[in-house]
Write a protein that holds these residues in place. Structure first.
Motif, short mmCIF file in Angstrom:
data_model
loop_
_atom_site.label_atom_id
_atom_site.label_comp_id
_atom_site.label_asym_id
_atom_site.label_seq_id
_atom_site.Cartn_x
_atom_site.Cartn_y
_atom_site.Cartn_z
N ARG A 183 -3.31 -8.42 -5.22
CA ARG A 183 -4.76 -7.85 -6.04
C ARG A 183 -3.83 -7.65 -7.63
NH1 ARG A 183 -7.80 -3.33 -2.81
NH2 ARG A 183 -7.65 -4.12 -0.52
N HIS A 184 -2.76 -7.61 -7.77
CA HIS A 184 -2.19 -7.23 -8.89
C HIS A 184 -1.09 -8.45 -9.14
CE1 HIS A 184 -4.58 -3.55 -9.38
NE2 HIS A 184 -4.14 -3.32 -7.94
N PRO A 185 -1.18 -9.59 -9.26
CA PRO A 185 -0.31 -10.56 -9.49
C PRO A 185 0.70 -9.95 -10.76
CG PRO A 185 -2.40 -11.68 -9.64
CD PRO A 185 -2.57 -10.21 -9.15
N GLY A 186 1.96 -10.29 -10.64
CA GLY A 186 2.51 -9.99 -11.98
C GLY A 186 2.90 -8.75 -12.57
N GLU A 187 2.53 -7.97 -11.74
CA GLU A 187 2.52 -6.43 -12.06
C GLU A 187 3.61 -5.71 -11.23
OE1 GLU A 187 -1.00 -4.20 -12.85
OE2 GLU A 187 -2.29 -6.03 -12.77
N PRO A 188 4.45 -4.58 -11.80
CA PRO A 188 5.04 -3.85 -10.97
C PRO A 188 4.23 -3.15 -9.92
CG PRO A 188 4.93 -2.82 -13.26
CD PRO A 188 4.24 -4.29 -13.26
N VAL A 189 4.82 -2.62 -8.88
CA VAL A 189 4.09 -1.83 -7.65
C VAL A 189 5.16 -0.72 -7.51
CG1 VAL A 189 3.18 -1.69 -5.33
CG2 VAL A 189 2.87 -3.92 -6.79
N ALA A 190 4.41 0.60 -7.27
CA ALA A 190 4.94 1.83 -6.82
C ALA A 190 4.90 2.09 -5.44
CB ALA A 190 4.92 2.85 -7.91
N PHE A 191 5.80 2.68 -4.74
CA PHE A 191 5.66 3.35 -3.59
C PHE A 191 5.94 4.95 -3.71
CE2 PHE A 191 6.52 -1.04 -2.33
CZ PHE A 191 5.68 -1.23 -1.05
N MET A 217 -1.44 1.40 -23.00
CA MET A 217 -0.25 1.23 -21.76
C MET A 217 -0.89 1.13 -20.17
SD MET A 217 2.63 4.17 -21.01
CE MET A 217 1.49 5.22 -20.38
N ASN A 218 -0.57 0.09 -19.65
CA ASN A 218 -1.25 -0.24 -18.34
C ASN A 218 -0.63 0.83 -17.34
OD1 ASN A 218 -2.52 -2.20 -19.26
ND2 ASN A 218 -0.98 -3.59 -18.81
N LYS A 219 -1.51 1.02 -16.32
CA LYS A 219 -0.85 2.00 -15.13
C LYS A 219 -0.44 1.25 -14.25
CE LYS A 219 -4.27 5.99 -15.59
NZ LYS A 219 -4.97 6.64 -14.88
N ILE A 220 0.53 1.88 -13.42
CA ILE A 220 1.28 1.01 -12.41
C ILE A 220 0.46 1.45 -11.02
CG2 ILE A 220 3.50 1.12 -11.00
CD1 ILE A 220 4.73 2.09 -13.79
N PRO A 221 0.19 0.07 -10.36
CA PRO A 221 -0.31 0.41 -8.81
C PRO A 221 0.58 1.18 -8.12
CG PRO A 221 -0.84 -1.79 -9.76
CD PRO A 221 0.27 -1.36 -10.67
N ILE A 222 0.06 1.94 -7.24
CA ILE A 222 0.93 2.80 -6.44
C ILE A 222 0.29 2.66 -4.89
CG2 ILE A 222 -0.33 4.91 -7.08
CD1 ILE A 222 2.59 6.22 -6.87
N ILE A 223 1.19 2.66 -3.86
CA ILE A 223 0.99 2.67 -2.58
C ILE A 223 1.33 4.23 -1.97
CG2 ILE A 223 1.38 1.65 -0.43
CD1 ILE A 223 2.18 -1.11 -2.06
N ILE A 224 0.47 4.81 -1.20
CA ILE A 224 1.11 5.79 -0.79
C ILE A 224 1.39 5.58 0.82
CG2 ILE A 224 0.50 8.34 0.34
CD1 ILE A 224 -1.63 8.29 -1.95
N LEU A 225 2.54 5.71 1.26
CA LEU A 225 2.84 5.16 2.84
C LEU A 225 2.53 6.50 3.43
CD1 LEU A 225 6.37 3.72 1.84
CD2 LEU A 225 4.35 2.49 2.65
N ALA A 226 1.59 6.31 4.52
CA ALA A 226 1.03 7.47 5.36
C ALA A 226 0.97 6.90 6.80
CB ALA A 226 -0.25 7.76 4.66
N GLY A 227 1.64 6.07 7.09
CA GLY A 227 1.62 5.42 8.72
C GLY A 227 2.80 6.52 9.25
#
Length: 307
Positions: free
Chosen positions: A100-108, A1-11
């Motif tokens: 960097r992750h074309p075609g993949e879902p991305v989490a925030f 199972m592929n992991k989902i790339p995740i962005i932490i919003l810290a600005g």
């Protein structure tokens, strides 16, 4: 199972959030909470990173914030250098991670919540059950005993109906979102969330009026461009109808989850996408309270033992 790339919003926009009218007993935080607050002796954002890495569902972890601050605090995390308004931080970080992750879902996720690893895994499982999904966003049920909210009892709450004819449920907004990047109206999302975040914690009526006033010009320009390319100029009508009608029904506790999903689809998802696939926005009701308890005030920070 592929992991989902995740962005932490810290600005940060550098300004304390304005609290709802009548809330006088708490005090807003401002600045870079991810760096300025410490829990167990380490910056808040490092606590968030630790919890994400303890999960089985998310990664790699990206941090969207000013590199001059976070490079020394989080040297092991890929940084997206941004410190603008909320919408611009979303835009810049998503474009960078999508490349960097074309075609993949991305989490925030925001840098000021502390969900358990098990909670993160449960949310990823819900997202996968809902697939295919252009946007996934959870609402958190208010617990039967409001005392469980602790220092967060002041937070604005809303009412939604799980289905037509069912009793409305009191909810808080979650702070974890998963998207399919090509599906988003990203330029519109950038502008919208800049204005939505600037009016956070205010009444829905106030937010609706201010956001509409600030957005209407750009919507009309977008429709003019559609006319020039021989496309139907319905962006303004669809967007304004969804926003005004959706906010009104949400404010009165008369919106169902299906209707809310339709509203979010009309607002955030590209028109060419929805014409082909229909509504693929999913808004589950969940009980994982930690997703909703972001640290907005000094009192909330102290309740976590932060310094």
């Amino acid at each position: 199972m592929n992991k989902i790339p995740i962005i932490i919003l810290a600005g940060s926009d550098g300004r304390p959030g304005q609290l709802p009218e009548g809330v006088d007993e708490v005090h807003s935080l401002s600045g870079l909470k991810g760096a300025d607050l410490r829990i167990d002796g380490i910056p808040l954002v490092n606590n968030v990173i630790q919890r994400i890495r303890a999960s089985e569902s998310f990664g790699p972890v990206y941090l969207a914030g000013p590199a001059r601050v976070y490079r020394s605090i989080c040297p092991e995390v890929d940084l997206v250098d941004t410190n603008a308004d909320f919408g611009t931080n979303i835009d810049r970080s998503l474009r960078s991670v999508q490349a960097r992750h074309p075609g993949e879902p991305v989490a925030f996720i925001t840098c000021d919540i502390l969900p358990e690893a098990e909670t993160l895994d449960a949310m990823a499982a819900d997202f996968r059950r809902a697939a295919p999904c252009d946007l996934w966003y959870s609402l958190v049920r208010v617990p039967p005993d409001p005392r469980e909210l602790g220092a967060s009892a002041w937070k604005p709450r809303y009412f939604v109906r799980p289905a037509r004819g069912q009793k409305a449920v009191e909810v808080l907004g979650g702070h974890l979102v998963i998207v399919d990047p090509p599906a988003l109206r990203l330029d519109f999302v950038r502008r919208l969330f800049s204005h939505v975040y600037a009016t956070r914690n205010r009444t829905l009526a106030y937010r609706r009026s201010m956001v509409l006033f600030r957005m209407i010009g750009s919507l009309l320009v977008e429709d003019c461009r559609r006319l020039l390319t021989l496309r139907w100029p319905d962006i303004t009508w669809v967007t304004v109808r969804a926003g005004v009608h959706g906010a009104s029904r949400l404010g009165r506790g008369r919106i169902t989850l299906t209707q809310l999903e339709r509203v979010l689809s009309d607002l955030l998802i590209r028109r060419d996408r929805t014409r082909k696939t229909g509504c693929r926005v999913r808004v589950p009701l969940v009980d994982q309270l930690s997703l909703a308890l972001d640290i907005d005030t000094e009192e909330e920070a102290l309740s976590w033992g932060a310094s």
